[in-house]
Scaffold this active site. Sequence first.
Site, short mmCIF file in Angstrom:
data_model
loop_
_atom_site.label_atom_id
_atom_site.label_comp_id
_atom_site.label_asym_id
_atom_site.label_seq_id
_atom_site.Cartn_x
_atom_site.Cartn_y
_atom_site.Cartn_z
N ASP A 1 33.06 43.53 27.01
CA ASP A 1 32.11 44.56 27.48
C ASP A 1 30.68 44.01 27.45
O ASP A 1 29.91 44.17 28.39
CB ASP A 1 32.25 45.87 26.68
CG ASP A 1 32.48 45.68 25.18
OD1 ASP A 1 32.56 44.52 24.73
OD2 ASP A 1 32.57 46.68 24.46
N ASP B 1 39.42 38.04 36.05
CA ASP B 1 39.43 38.63 37.39
C ASP B 1 38.18 39.50 37.57
O ASP B 1 37.44 39.39 38.56
CB ASP B 1 40.72 39.47 37.53
CG ASP B 1 41.00 39.89 38.96
OD1 ASP B 1 40.23 39.52 39.85
OD2 ASP B 1 42.00 40.60 39.18
C1 LIG Z 1 45.26 40.66 43.83
C2 LIG Z 1 45.45 40.28 42.41
C3 LIG Z 1 46.87 39.85 42.18
C4 LIG Z 1 44.57 39.20 41.88
C5 LIG Z 1 43.10 39.20 42.07
O1 LIG Z 1 42.40 40.16 42.23
C6 LIG Z 1 42.49 37.88 41.99
O2 LIG Z 1 43.17 36.91 41.73
O3 LIG Z 1 41.27 37.80 42.15
MG LIG Z 2 40.24 39.62 41.92
#
Ligand SMILES: CC(C)CC(=O)C(=O)O
Ligand SMILES: [Mg+2]
Length: 372
Positions: A221, A245
Amino acid sequence: MNLNIALLPGDGIGPEVLNQAVKCLQAVEETFNHTFVYKEAPVGAIAIDKTGNPLPDKTLQLCKDADAVLFGSIGDPKYDNDPKAKVRPEQGLLKLRKELGLYTNVRPVKVFPTLIGKSPLKEEIISGTDFTIYRELTGGIYFGEKKLNEEGTIASDLCEYSEKEISRIAHLAFKAAKNRRNKLTLVDKANVLESSRLWRKVVTKIGESYPEVELDFLFVDNAAMQVILNPNQFDVVLTENLFGDIISDEASVIGGSIGLLASASIGDENALFEPIHGSYPQAKGKDIANPVASILSAAMLLEHFQLFEEAMAIREAVDKALQKGIVTPDLDEKSNFGTNHVGDFIADNIVDNDDDLNINDENIGLGKSTII
Ligand SMILES: CC(C)CC(=O)C(=O)O
Ligand SMILES: [Mg+2]
Ligand SMILES: NC(=O)C1=CN([C@@H]2O[C@H](COP(=O)(O)OP(=O)(O)OC[C@H]3O[C@@H](n4cnc5c(N)ncnc54)[C@H](O)[C@@H]3O)[C@@H](O)[C@H]2O)C=CC1
């Protein structure tokens, strides 16, 4: 060099941006006298539509047989908006990452000086930003057991990590930091999550073998805030799948557009290169998607095979396009240049300039430091 490259265009803007990357690789072949063989296969929604399977066996085999995979993007609202869909495009990408053993996703975040004004963040905050995210890619909550009770009222996704999964990417991240500015930040949620406490324990132990690397820790965070408040504090950021991600999409704001951020997904046997963005379905077929992330992913592919001059030639052509304002509307809303025009310009400007190669300072990608 001869390379067999599997092309997986996928859905949405995937085919359009991938085409531009292939144009650039073809220009590299011609300029530097290499032979790359390209073979294409379906993945994602288009593969479901054709075969019922988001990762057909033939596609997977093509990737396993190739030297590298160049990936566009997957995802389609018709599946995203259907809660009852039995198969989903994302499952194809996740399975591909797992089957190819692509446990490390490298996402460089670097500001192009010419684009500093395009970022919503202040120049004094983002000037000189240059860090790399090492995101674990084949474990964690994306791959844990999923459950939904019969009434459809309770759901869970398990986040599980083993010591082995953490240590193999941690070693790569420490090595990268050693070749950069000797700083590694582990992003976790160890105040709450047991899996994060395991990450801290394993990474701390491995850190003893890299005494020159300063290791620090940030809760995710706080990290989400620090990435845009003070991005220059970071050198290598190591984190698990979900946090990586999210933090990397957030970090794309620093450079001015997610359409600029490339990535390399690396395993012991295979390598795949793709932009960090998704299939941006609203832009499909409109010739407005930024192809630079895909083109820079091709540059990372070349670096993976130690073709540093070739990768630099792509990066310099990208720089030239940005400097001349040959950019898509995400970077300049008044721009009339489309995906294809930007791709053509970059491909046409790929030249052999071997004497100005400086792989440590100028690369925004893997560079010498993270070739594994
Ligand atoms: C679509 C997901 C499986 C993965 C994703 O958002 C990414 O790898 O950036
Ligand atoms: Mg992604
Ligand atoms: N690796 C992959 O293939 C990924 C696939 N997805 C999938 O993509 C689909 C759309 O997901 P979203 O959440 O909308 O994420 P997205 O990354 O596709 O788009 C989010 C926003 O980013 C901008 N954007 C993305 N790519 C761009 C480009 N090349 N040029 C200019 N602007 C760009 C657009 O403003 C867009 O609205 C979903 O089906 C999702 O599951 C999402 C992330 C990664």
